[in-house]
Design a protein around this motif. Structure first.
Motif, PDB file in Angstrom:
ATOM      1  N   HIS A 167       0.835  -1.208   0.000  1.00 31.29           N
ATOM      2  CA  HIS A 167       0.000   0.000   0.000  1.00 31.29           C
ATOM      3  C   HIS A 167       0.868   1.255   0.000  1.00 31.29           C
ATOM      4  CE1 HIS A 167      -3.252   2.687   0.551  1.00 31.29           C
ATOM      5  NE2 HIS A 167      -3.053   2.904   1.842  1.00 31.29           N
ATOM      6  N   THR A 168       0.510   2.211  -0.792  1.00 29.53           N
ATOM      7  CA  THR A 168       1.196   3.480  -1.110  1.00 29.53           C
ATOM      8  C   THR A 168       2.271   3.305  -2.165  1.00 29.53           C
ATOM      9  OG1 THR A 168       2.939   3.526   0.606  1.00 29.53           O
ATOM     10  CG2 THR A 168       0.756   4.366   1.228  1.00 29.53           C
ATOM     11  N   LEU A 209       6.111   2.093   3.740  1.00 32.63           N
ATOM     12  CA  LEU A 209       5.036   1.968   4.720  1.00 32.63           C
ATOM     13  C   LEU A 209       5.359   0.927   5.789  1.00 32.63           C
ATOM     14  CD1 LEU A 209       2.274   3.289   5.233  1.00 32.63           C
ATOM     15  CD2 LEU A 209       1.206   1.345   4.091  1.00 32.63           C
ATOM     16  N   THR A 213       0.257   8.733   5.246  1.00 32.07           N
ATOM     17  CA  THR A 213      -0.749   7.669   5.326  1.00 32.07           C
ATOM     18  C   THR A 213      -0.863   7.141   6.751  1.00 32.07           C
ATOM     19  OG1 THR A 213      -0.322   7.020   3.033  1.00 32.07           O
ATOM     20  CG2 THR A 213      -1.376   5.388   4.448  1.00 32.07           C
ATOM     21  N   TYR A 269      -3.998   7.333   9.360  1.00 26.97           N
ATOM     22  CA  TYR A 269      -4.518   6.089   9.938  1.00 26.97           C
ATOM     23  C   TYR A 269      -4.634   6.189  11.456  1.00 26.97           C
ATOM     24  CZ  TYR A 269      -4.933   1.058  10.856  1.00 26.97           C
ATOM     25  OH  TYR A 269      -5.358  -0.177  11.289  1.00 26.97           O
ATOM     26  N   ARG A 297      -0.219  13.799  -3.121  1.00 25.67           N
ATOM     27  CA  ARG A 297      -0.735  12.731  -2.265  1.00 25.67           C
ATOM     28  C   ARG A 297      -0.573  13.073  -0.791  1.00 25.67           C
ATOM     29  NH1 ARG A 297       1.932   9.547  -6.371  1.00 25.67           N
ATOM     30  NH2 ARG A 297       0.402   8.405  -7.603  1.00 25.67           N
ATOM     31  N   LEU A 299      -3.635  13.601   1.955  1.00 32.65           N
ATOM     32  CA  LEU A 299      -3.684  12.805   3.178  1.00 32.65           C
ATOM     33  C   LEU A 299      -3.642  13.659   4.447  1.00 32.65           C
ATOM     34  CD1 LEU A 299      -1.296   9.998   1.946  1.00 32.65           C
ATOM     35  CD2 LEU A 299      -3.667   9.631   2.665  1.00 32.65           C
TER      36      LEU A 299
END
Length: 408
Positions: free
Chosen positions: A96-97, A102, A135, A139, A162, A166
């Motif tokens: 993811h990303t 990450l 991200t 979260y 991005r 976010l």
């Protein structure tokens, strides 16, 4: 010290030592006030991050949010084109990303949450670390400041967008060459002001202890998965493992899974425009021992012994030093470090795109380029490449500078 002096069965228990050293490299060279903050992080890491609750939560996040494990792909058409050597790619571009970043960002942000911090601070070069940390902040509901060189902001516009979407605060750094080194300087300065409420989430295996260890440990999932997957796919270990090296997070993650196994390991640095100082960022190949950003490692220096200007087509690799563990593994001879230049990198970018339908990040394209050269030398066997990220962020820049290339 050489390879035979180190017991790799107990390597991860012994390195780094309690003061953060990998042999002569590493440590913590920072002001006393900031050292107190680092001690807090170290203590928290060795208590919180070893707890069953933390480990289970991180495992759940990796599976349900990140989409781990990422797969290994057999690069069959590329292998056929090159001859008998079979090439494979660990697909961190499918994390993811879109990159490996990450893996440690979720770990660092989860640690910040457990420590009661309200903000995370970081630097970014190519923007993948910034996107990953933004991200993670979204979260966990944390504030997020990302420092990025003005040159890199222009080159990596999609990732800047991005980060802002976010909710991160992207801060342009206009000092010096306006790239990754200056972004790290600015992020450290901010952390020195805000350490009581914030945690600095370093984007690679660099910086003062405990960050080289922490990032390696969080990234080791890449190598552990890759080793198990490769054996399941083929019934044996790869003959060689290849990854690009800037600060060194993706490569240390991959290498960690193979250090104690009979596998040749290659770290690939950016030669850029050539070997002249200022035209590359190949610190392990051309540098000497020195201290910067709070740690001792191998670095490129100018005539005054200060960090030299560096260049790489890959924003994530244009750093004048490398992680202390990479310097240690180089000295031991366990990992061979070599270089590829910009032209080889761009050719590999287009080759993988056209033959396999995978558009790699420019950073990862360095590893692909070296693997292609290595395959031609080996003649037989297998090579596992860590494809550390996807190339969405680089497409506009490459097309503008190099145009669309045909593949022979």
């Amino acid at each position: 010290m050489n390879f035979n002096d180190v017991n790799f069965d107990t390597y991860f228990k012994n390195y780094p030592n309690e003061k953060g050293y990998f042999g002569p490299y590493g440590g913590s060279y920072i002001p006393d006030e900031l050292q107190a903050a680092m001690n807090e992080i170290t203590e928290s890491y060795f208590t919180i991050c070893k707890s069953r609750k933390f480990i289970n939560e991180l495992r759940r996040i990796r599976k349900e949010f990140q989409g781990r494990p990422t797969p290994i792909s057999h690069l069959e058409r590329l292998s056929t084109k090159l001859g008998n050597v079979q090439l494979y790619a660990k697909r961190e571009d499918l994390n993811h990303t879109g990159a490996h970043k990450l893996n440690h960002c979720m770990g660092e942000a989860l640690l910040a949450k457990y420590m009661g911090k309200s903000k995370i601070i970081a630097e970014t070069g190519a923007g993948q670390h910034g996107v990953a940390l933004a991200t993670a902040a979204a979260y966990f509901g944390l504030k997020c400041d990302i420092y990025m060189g003005a040159v890199d902001i222009k080159k990596q516009a999609p990732n800047v967008a991005r980060m802002k979407i976010l909710g991160a605060n992207v801060i342009s750094v206009t000092d010096g060459l306006q790239t990754l080194k200056e972004a790290v300087d600015a992020a450290f300065a901010a952390y020195a002001r805000e350490y009581k409420d914030a945690i600095y989430c370093i984007g690679s295996c660099v910086g003062p202890h405990p960050f080289p260890m922490m990032v390696r440990d969080f990234q080791s999932i890449v190598g552990i998965e890759a080793r198990e997957q490769f054996v399941e796919m083929t019934g044996e270990l790869p003959d060689a493992v290849v990854a690009c090296v800037g600060g060194g997070s993706n490569s240390m993650g991959m290498f960690s899974g193979f250090l104690n196994y009979p596998v040749d390991i290659y770290g690939v640095e950016p030669l850029g425009r050539g070997p002249k100082l200022g035209d590359h960022a190949a610190s392990l190949t051309y540098g000497t021992e020195g201290i910067m950003h709070g740690f001792n490692s191998i670095m490129l220096k100018d005539e005054n012994g200060e960090p030299a200007p560096v260049y790489s087509i890959a924003s994530g690799l244009d750093y004048p030093s490398s992680g202390p563990e990479h310097a240690f593994l180089r000295d031991l001879g366990r990992v061979k470090y070599d270089v590829v230049d910009d032209e080889e990198t761009i050719d590999a970018f287009y080759t993988l795109s056209r033959l396999e339908g995978i558009i790699p990040a420019i950073e990862s394209s360095h590893a692909v380029a070296y693997a292609i050269k290595l395959a031609k030398k080996m003649g037989k066997g297998s090579i596992l490449i860590n494809l550390s990220g996807r190339g969405d962020k680089d497409m506009d820049y490459i097309i503008e500078k190099y145009g669309i290339r045909d593949v022979e």
